[in-house]
Write a protein that holds these residues in place. Structure first.
Motif, PDB file in Angstrom:
ATOM      1  N   THR A 109      -7.619   1.820  -5.063  1.00  0.00           N
ATOM      2  CA  THR A 109      -6.724   1.008  -4.229  1.00  0.00           C
ATOM      3  C   THR A 109      -6.202   1.841  -3.051  1.00  0.00           C
ATOM      4  O   THR A 109      -5.342   1.373  -2.309  1.00  0.00           O
ATOM      5  N   GLU A 137     -10.574  -3.924  -1.329  1.00  0.00           N
ATOM      6  CA  GLU A 137      -9.500  -4.902  -1.146  1.00  0.00           C
ATOM      7  C   GLU A 137      -9.160  -5.649  -2.431  1.00  0.00           C
ATOM      8  O   GLU A 137     -10.007  -5.858  -3.288  1.00  0.00           O
ATOM      9  N   ASP A 138      -7.906  -6.086  -2.474  1.00  0.00           N
ATOM     10  CA  ASP A 138      -7.391  -6.720  -3.679  1.00  0.00           C
ATOM     11  C   ASP A 138      -8.175  -7.968  -4.101  1.00  0.00           C
ATOM     12  O   ASP A 138      -8.346  -8.210  -5.293  1.00  0.00           O
ATOM     13  N   ASN A 172      -0.603   3.066  -3.620  1.00  0.00           N
ATOM     14  CA  ASN A 172      -0.391   2.123  -2.527  1.00  0.00           C
ATOM     15  C   ASN A 172      -0.857   2.744  -1.214  1.00  0.00           C
ATOM     16  O   ASN A 172      -0.248   3.681  -0.713  1.00  0.00           O
ATOM     17  N   ARG A 200       1.077  -3.628  -9.675  1.00  0.00           N
ATOM     18  CA  ARG A 200       0.255  -4.689  -9.063  1.00  0.00           C
ATOM     19  C   ARG A 200      -1.000  -4.927  -9.902  1.00  0.00           C
ATOM     20  O   ARG A 200      -1.366  -6.067 -10.194  1.00  0.00           O
ATOM     21  N   MET A 201      -1.643  -3.866 -10.347  1.00  0.00           N
ATOM     22  CA  MET A 201      -2.853  -4.031 -11.157  1.00  0.00           C
ATOM     23  C   MET A 201      -2.519  -4.686 -12.506  1.00  0.00           C
ATOM     24  O   MET A 201      -3.313  -5.460 -13.038  1.00  0.00           O
ATOM     25  N   TYR A 232      -2.297  -8.335 -11.867  1.00  0.00           N
ATOM     26  CA  TYR A 232      -3.634  -8.929 -11.742  1.00  0.00           C
ATOM     27  C   TYR A 232      -4.302  -9.052 -13.123  1.00  0.00           C
ATOM     28  O   TYR A 232      -5.004 -10.020 -13.386  1.00  0.00           O
TER      29      TYR A 232
END
Ligand SMILES: [Zn+2]
Length: 459
Positions: free
Chosen positions: A156, A166-167, A190, A225-226, A229
């Protein structure tokens, strides 16, 4: 019957229970575990009294012969595998070079396989996606599975060198993970914060600035964030090299967080050292990414290790020589990475204050085997499986962490007192390390193909 080998009278631990026992080995496999007072017949006997006898360790994260700009990591598969044996590691997992095109994965696989042929221990590979992929997540997933590599690494961060993905693609990859049974390994930082901080400090940054260019919040945010997801997609996320306790604190408070979806790996350097090492005059010798963290982050990470929240200890073994490290005038020129292979058991035993052999066994062997598709062939002591076995003396000391096996000329662990030492390593039924010497020939190791992984099935 006469067995090839017996490991007699030690405390045998498989990560869940311990007992006084003798392990009998024939034809490279574990044949039986019997009571230590039972009679047996064997051609070779290793006396294991007052020692722990454990399943061979698995290092899920090594970089041997890794090219990084004009540098190459010091150890290749030959020296790296000897170093591994000296620390009880009988299987390691390296990485294919990063690829953008799923149709090229096979070539990358063949390239790495030819480098790995010299290995004295068994090995496998993670495939690696970098940058903006030219293939779909489904194509990558299918191609990786076909090669026996159900674990796929992504970044990331590192947009500046074209490695960041990309996400949106990561979410596609996680959906594939759920559907096809792969594990997505994430280097979680990040990127925008790092890019901003790098611009601010410009070309003047040195290793002393590593912690301000890549502050804890960069990891904390990306790991969270991961985890989000993973909760959203049901995919399986393995976060590599977690360096800060608060990353786990934040991620585990995400709604829907489950260790059936998200697991954490840390490395010995993050539980042993703090950013104080980076700030010393020879701080360049401690330069790695993510960087070493402030003491409170290190201590919180150790707390999570003790609670069993950190599944595995990988080394991220990627040393460069002291000359290469010290020649760098700025952070941009510094080859990043440290050598810890061979020392994981001693480092962890010391950090745990000689406290919990079951936890150590799970972190160094069982969990990696289960989470990354090697169990029970590796990481267990079940009769019929590979006789990869470590004899660990909990009371002896490492005299010098820099042994003759590594091709690197320094160890960051010099001066760190470590208790507990691997005194013998058995690799597929052969005594491969006797506490002094490596006894198996070049090329003794073999590629281990792995299949689909489903953490909800993990025993
Ligand atoms: Zn790595």
């Amino acid at each position: 019957m006469t067995h090839d080998l017996a490991l007699h009278g030690g405390t045998v631990c498989d990560g869940y229970t311990c007992m006084q026992a003798t392990i009998l080995v024939s034809n490279g496999k574990i044949k039986a575990i019997i009571d230590s007072s039972d009679p047996f017949d064997a051609n070779e006997v290793i006396d294991c009294r007052d020692r722990f006898v454990l399943p061979g360790f698995i290092d899920p994260h090594v970089h041997l012969k890794l090219r990084l700009g004009e540098h190459e990591s010091s150890d290749d598969f030959l020296s790296g595998s000897e170093l591994a044996l000296s620390g009880g590691v009988t299987t390691f997992i390296d990485f294919l070079d990063p690829g953008r095109d799923a149709r090229r994965l096979r070539d990358l696989f063949e390239d790495r396989l030819s480098l790995a042929r010299s290995s004295k221990i068994d090995f496998s590979f993670h495939s690696t996606i970098s940058g903006e992929p030219l293939s779909t997540a489904e194509e990558f997933t299918t191609a990786s599975l076909l090669m026996g590599c159900p674990t796929i690494k992504v970044f990331t961060a590192y947009s500046e060198s074209g490695r960041m993905t990309e996400d949106g693609f990561l979410i596609d990859l996680l959906e594939q993970s759920r559907e096809q049974g792969t594990v997505v390994l994430v280097h979680a930082e990040n990127d925008p914060i790092i890019q901003h901080e790098t611009r601010e400090t410009g070309r003047v940054a040195t290793w002393k600035d590593l912690g301000s260019v890549r502050p804890v919040i960069t990891e904390r945010e990306a790991v969270s964030r991961m985890s989000l997801y993973a909760a959203e997609t049901g995919g399986q996320v393995y976060v590599v090299h977690v360096s800060a306790g608060s990353s786990i604190l934040s991620a585990s408070s995400i709604p829907g967080f489950s260790n059936r979806n998200v697991v954490f790996e840390t490395c010995p350097q993050y539980v042993v050292f703090t950013d104080r090492s980076l700030k010393s005059d020879d701080g360049a010798l401690f330069g790695c990414v993510p960087p070493l963290r402030p003491v409170e982050e290190r201590d919180l990470l150790i707390r999570f290790v003790r609670q069993g929240m950190v599944s595995t200890l990988g080394t991220d073994h990627c040393p460069f020589t002291s000359a290469e490290k010290l020649a760098a005038g700025s952070l941009a020129e510094l080859p990043l990475g440290l050598g810890s292979l061979g020392l994981t058991a001693s480092a962890l035993w010391t950090v745990l204050e000689q406290g919990d052999i079951l936890l150590l066994t799970r972190m160094l062997s069982t969990n990696a085997a289960k989470l990354l598709g090697l169990y029970p062939q590796k990481g267990s002591l079940i009769p019929g499986t590979d006789a990869d076995i470590v004899v660990f003396d909990p009371d002896s000391f490492i005299d010098d962490p820099l042994n003759d096996f590594t091709a690197c000329d320094y160890s960051p662990y010099s001066g760190f007192q470590m208790t507990g030492r691997v005194v013998a390593t058995v690799m597929r039924g052969k005594l491969a390390y006797d506490g002094q010497q490596v006894l198996v020939p070049e090329g003794y190791g073999t590629f281990i193909a792995r299949r689909q992984i489903d953490w909800s099935d993990v025993p």
